[in-house]
Write an enzyme that holds these catalytic residues in place. Structure first.
Site, PDB file in Angstrom:
ATOM      1  N   LYS A   1      48.265 -51.556   3.704  1.00  0.00           N
ATOM      2  CA  LYS A   1      49.286 -51.321   2.674  1.00  0.00           C
ATOM      3  C   LYS A   1      50.602 -51.969   3.097  1.00  0.00           C
ATOM      4  O   LYS A   1      51.112 -51.695   4.179  1.00  0.00           O
ATOM      5  CB  LYS A   1      49.483 -49.804   2.492  1.00  0.00           C
ATOM      6  CG  LYS A   1      50.114 -49.416   1.165  1.00  0.00           C
ATOM      7  CD  LYS A   1      50.035 -47.899   0.965  1.00  0.00           C
ATOM      8  CE  LYS A   1      51.087 -47.415   0.004  1.00  0.00           C
ATOM      9  NZ  LYS A   1      51.101 -45.937  -0.096  1.00  0.00           N
TER      10      LYS A   1
ATOM     11  N   SER B   1      59.724 -42.869  -3.400  1.00  0.00           N
ATOM     12  CA  SER B   1      60.130 -43.992  -2.545  1.00  0.00           C
ATOM     13  C   SER B   1      60.065 -45.298  -3.328  1.00  0.00           C
ATOM     14  O   SER B   1      60.957 -46.146  -3.219  1.00  0.00           O
ATOM     15  CB  SER B   1      59.208 -44.089  -1.321  1.00  0.00           C
ATOM     16  OG  SER B   1      59.286 -42.922  -0.567  1.00  0.00           O
TER      17      SER B   1
ATOM     18  N   HIS C   1      61.586 -35.754  -0.199  1.00  0.00           N
ATOM     19  CA  HIS C   1      60.792 -35.373   0.983  1.00  0.00           C
ATOM     20  C   HIS C   1      61.532 -34.296   1.780  1.00  0.00           C
ATOM     21  O   HIS C   1      60.932 -33.334   2.244  1.00  0.00           O
ATOM     22  CB  HIS C   1      60.575 -36.585   1.912  1.00  0.00           C
ATOM     23  CG  HIS C   1      59.715 -37.679   1.341  1.00  0.00           C
ATOM     24  ND1 HIS C   1      60.100 -39.001   1.332  1.00  0.00           N
ATOM     25  CD2 HIS C   1      58.474 -37.655   0.779  1.00  0.00           C
ATOM     26  CE1 HIS C   1      59.146 -39.749   0.796  1.00  0.00           C
ATOM     27  NE2 HIS C   1      58.150 -38.958   0.445  1.00  0.00           N
TER      28      HIS C   1
ATOM     29  N   ARG D   1      55.606 -32.904  -7.781  1.00  0.00           N
ATOM     30  CA  ARG D   1      56.738 -33.106  -8.684  1.00  0.00           C
ATOM     31  C   ARG D   1      56.307 -32.716 -10.096  1.00  0.00           C
ATOM     32  O   ARG D   1      56.590 -31.627 -10.556  1.00  0.00           O
ATOM     33  CB  ARG D   1      57.211 -34.561  -8.629  1.00  0.00           C
ATOM     34  CG  ARG D   1      57.953 -34.900  -7.362  1.00  0.00           C
ATOM     35  CD  ARG D   1      58.045 -36.359  -7.124  1.00  0.00           C
ATOM     36  NE  ARG D   1      56.729 -36.953  -7.056  1.00  0.00           N
ATOM     37  CZ  ARG D   1      56.451 -38.187  -6.655  1.00  0.00           C
ATOM     38  NH1 ARG D   1      57.420 -38.995  -6.323  1.00  0.00           N
ATOM     39  NH2 ARG D   1      55.216 -38.625  -6.601  1.00  0.00           N
TER      40      ARG D   1
HETATM   41  O1  PNS Z   1      53.002 -40.802   0.864  1.00  0.00           O
HETATM   42  P1  PNS Z   1      51.602 -41.027   0.401  1.00  0.00           P
HETATM   43  O2  PNS Z   1      51.302 -42.510   0.402  1.00  0.00           O
HETATM   44  O3  PNS Z   1      51.336 -40.371  -0.918  1.00  0.00           O
HETATM   45  O4  PNS Z   1      50.625 -40.329   1.490  1.00  0.00           O
HETATM   46  C1  PNS Z   1      49.237 -40.459   1.405  1.00  0.00           C
HETATM   47  C2  PNS Z   1      48.516 -39.899   2.653  1.00  0.00           C
HETATM   48  C3  PNS Z   1      49.100 -40.491   3.918  1.00  0.00           C
HETATM   49  C4  PNS Z   1      48.706 -38.396   2.697  1.00  0.00           C
HETATM   50  C5  PNS Z   1      46.996 -40.221   2.535  1.00  0.00           C
HETATM   51  O5  PNS Z   1      46.847 -41.568   2.235  1.00  0.00           O
HETATM   52  C6  PNS Z   1      46.196 -39.899   3.788  1.00  0.00           C
HETATM   53  O6  PNS Z   1      46.064 -38.768   4.179  1.00  0.00           O
HETATM   54  N1  PNS Z   1      45.648 -40.938   4.450  1.00  0.00           N
HETATM   55  C7  PNS Z   1      44.880 -40.796   5.673  1.00  0.00           C
HETATM   56  C8  PNS Z   1      43.407 -41.159   5.445  1.00  0.00           C
HETATM   57  C9  PNS Z   1      42.586 -39.945   5.044  1.00  0.00           C
HETATM   58  O7  PNS Z   1      42.535 -38.936   5.716  1.00  0.00           O
HETATM   59  N2  PNS Z   1      41.886 -40.068   3.896  1.00  0.00           N
HETATM   60  C10 PNS Z   1      40.970 -39.044   3.412  1.00  0.00           C
HETATM   61  C11 PNS Z   1      41.617 -38.012   2.534  1.00  0.00           C
HETATM   62  S1  PNS Z   1      41.868 -38.603   0.927  1.00  0.00           S
END
Ligand code: PNS
Length: 166
Positions: free
Chosen positions: A45, A132, A21, A94
């Site tokens: 989660k 992670s 990150h 990645r």
């Molecule tokens: O680290 P991660 O778990 O891969 O991050 C995922 C994240 C936080 C970027 C994604 O789950 C997110 O944006 N969640 C907010 C809800 C949202 O906007 N959903 C619609 C777009 S898919």
């Protein structure tokens, strides 16, 4: 004309922050004036670290850098980006395996708000296999993950999984 400050959001679960990150954040800082690291508050989660712990570890890792802000958000990412007047959402790539879900998420975000661009940055080669979840798994069984996370995170993981103290 006055030059407007360009802000990008770097969203994620950050459970916990890894060196992968940090690599992406440093690359984003080369492009944008300000990067907001936004930790998703997702009650459905199960996370190893609490929201407060995750935010604190990130703040400790970017001690005093004025271009990096740390925040948490819930709900739609594009709504949060709009509220922060951000022009972009940063995501790290990645391997090819990241592509499909990231592509889907970026297209959904574009549908929800066409004014916020998704920007994908390639991680440094060294962090291609870093995540992670794999770090947590290794640490849980006593694996040495000290060179994959910042110091503040390593100390906190050792508290959660004392066996990883080596
Ligand atoms: O680290 P991660 O778990 O891969 O991050 C995922 C994240 C936080 C970027 C994604 O789950 C997110 O944006 N969640 C907010 C809800 C949202 O906007 N959903 C619609 C777009 S898919």
């Amino acid at each position: 004309m006055m030059n407007k400050k360009k802000t990008a959001i770097y969203p994620g679960s950050f459970d916990p922050l890894t060196n992968g990150h940090i690599d992406i954040i440093e690359r984003a800082m080369d492009i944008f004036d300000q990067v907001i690291i936004a930790v998703l508050h997702n009650p459905s989660k199960k996370a190893l670290f609490t929201m407060d712990e995750r935010v604190k570890m990130i703040k400790q890792s970017f001690n005093g850098d004025k271009c990096v802000l740390v925040d948490s958000f819930g709900g739609l990412l594009v709504d949060y980006a709009k509220m922060k007047d951000a022009v972009a959402i940063i995501r790290g790539m990645r391997a090819l395996s990241d592509f499909e879900s990231e592509f889907q998420m970026a297209l959904m975000n574009r549908k929800l708000n066409k004014d916020v661009q998704s920007v994908f940055l390639m991680t440094g080669f060294r962090w291609i296999f870093t995540s992670s979840s794999i770090i947590k798994e290794a640490a849980q069984f006593g694996g040495d993950i000290s060179d994959m996370v910042p110091e503040a995170v390593h100390l906190k993981i050792m508290e959660k999984y004392p066996k990883s103290a080596q």
